[in-house]
Design an enzyme around this catalytic site. Structure first.
Site, mmCIF file in Angstrom:
data_model
loop_
_atom_site.group_PDB
_atom_site.id
_atom_site.type_symbol
_atom_site.label_atom_id
_atom_site.label_comp_id
_atom_site.label_asym_id
_atom_site.label_seq_id
_atom_site.Cartn_x
_atom_site.Cartn_y
_atom_site.Cartn_z
ATOM 1 N N ASP A 199 -9.583 -65.725 -5.246
ATOM 2 C CA ASP A 199 -9.520 -64.658 -4.264
ATOM 3 C C ASP A 199 -8.462 -65.076 -3.236
ATOM 4 O O ASP A 199 -8.099 -66.256 -3.152
ATOM 5 C CB ASP A 199 -10.896 -64.499 -3.609
ATOM 6 C CG ASP A 199 -10.873 -63.524 -2.455
ATOM 7 O OD1 ASP A 199 -10.386 -62.389 -2.638
ATOM 8 O OD2 ASP A 199 -11.333 -63.901 -1.358
ATOM 9 N N ASP A 245 -7.915 -63.397 0.501
ATOM 10 C CA ASP A 245 -8.367 -63.343 1.889
ATOM 11 C C ASP A 245 -9.649 -64.143 2.082
ATOM 12 O O ASP A 245 -10.660 -63.890 1.416
ATOM 13 C CB ASP A 245 -8.623 -61.900 2.306
ATOM 14 C CG ASP A 245 -7.391 -61.031 2.159
ATOM 15 O OD1 ASP A 245 -6.594 -60.992 3.100
ATOM 16 O OD2 ASP A 245 -7.229 -60.410 1.094
ATOM 17 N N ASP A 270 -14.804 -66.340 -1.615
ATOM 18 C CA ASP A 270 -15.569 -66.594 -0.390
ATOM 19 C C ASP A 270 -16.652 -65.552 -0.135
ATOM 20 O O ASP A 270 -17.277 -65.581 0.936
ATOM 21 C CB ASP A 270 -14.631 -66.637 0.817
ATOM 22 C CG ASP A 270 -14.132 -65.248 1.205
ATOM 23 O OD1 ASP A 270 -13.589 -64.545 0.321
ATOM 24 O OD2 ASP A 270 -14.289 -64.853 2.369
#
Length: 217
Positions: free
Chosen positions: A8, A10, A163
């Site tokens: 991922d 961001d 995250d």
């Protein structure tokens, strides 16, 4: 045999929240809507720009498509203003690259923004894919499968690092093991409640966790 680490963007590789918040608030100001505090964006991001903007507004106004277009254009022009890689990420990426892993970024950030941003920040990566028309965004597994096909890597030889609960669900849908990092935009408790199986609290621990996963397969 090819093996890969998919990431991922961001909250995992890059801190981007200030850029996102600024672009959103500039958009809200442009259309006479109330702005939001930076801390509120932790809960807004992770499921695509459209959803994030809707969360910031709080409802869907009749002119939302116009608002969304203005936001996309503004963010595309300012997406690299204040973002930066998390401490230790560059060293971790280099370690995994040296170990023979192919590296790719799979993000719900719009693809026209994803490509130049990732090229600038992570030129050593092999492939980048952001949200684009015709491919369902995460947590659907389609973006993962498209990336693995480009890398010529099978799902059993890939790991996903993210995250958020969206990343956990994405990895599960695609049949990948997920490493959930705790320095991003979700709390550790949120990740645990979402079913996280491999928590990582420091960037330098990722190669060790990757080794434990691959040796256990």
């Amino acid at each position: 045999m090819n093996k890969a680490i998919l990431w991922d963007l961001d909250g995992t590789l890059l801190y981007t929240l200030s850029d996102i918040a600024n672009a959103t608030n500039q958009t809200l100001i442009q259309f006479g809507l109330p702005t939001r505090e930076l801390e509120e964006f932790y809960a807004f991001v992770g499921n695509g720009a459209r959803n994030q903007l809707l969360c910031a507004i709080g409802y869907e106004p009749e002119n939302f498509e116009e608002i969304h277009r203005w936001y996309r254009d503004y963010y595309a022009a300012h997406s690299g203003t204040t973002c930066y890689p998390y401490p230790g990420i560059k060293e971790t990426v280099a370690t995994l690259k040296q170990a023979g892993f192919r590296l790719a970024i799979v993000t719900n950030k719009p693809n026209p923004v994803t490509q130049p941003l990732c090229q600038a920040q992570f030129p050593e990566f092999d492939f980048f894919l952001g949200e684009e028309a015709g491919t369902p965004r995460k947590p659907a597994p389609d973006m993962i499968f498209k990336t693995l096909a480009a890398l010529q890597v099978s799902p059993e030889n890939a790991i996903y690092v993210g995250d958020s609960e969206v990343d956990i669900a994405t990895a599960k849908a695609a049949g990948l093991t997920c490493i959930s990092v705790t320095w991003g935009y979700r709390s550790e408790q949120t990740l645990i409640e979402a079913g996280a199986t491999h928590l990582c609290r420091r960037t330098e621990d990722i190669p060790r966790i990757v080794e434990e996963i691959t040796h256990g397969q």
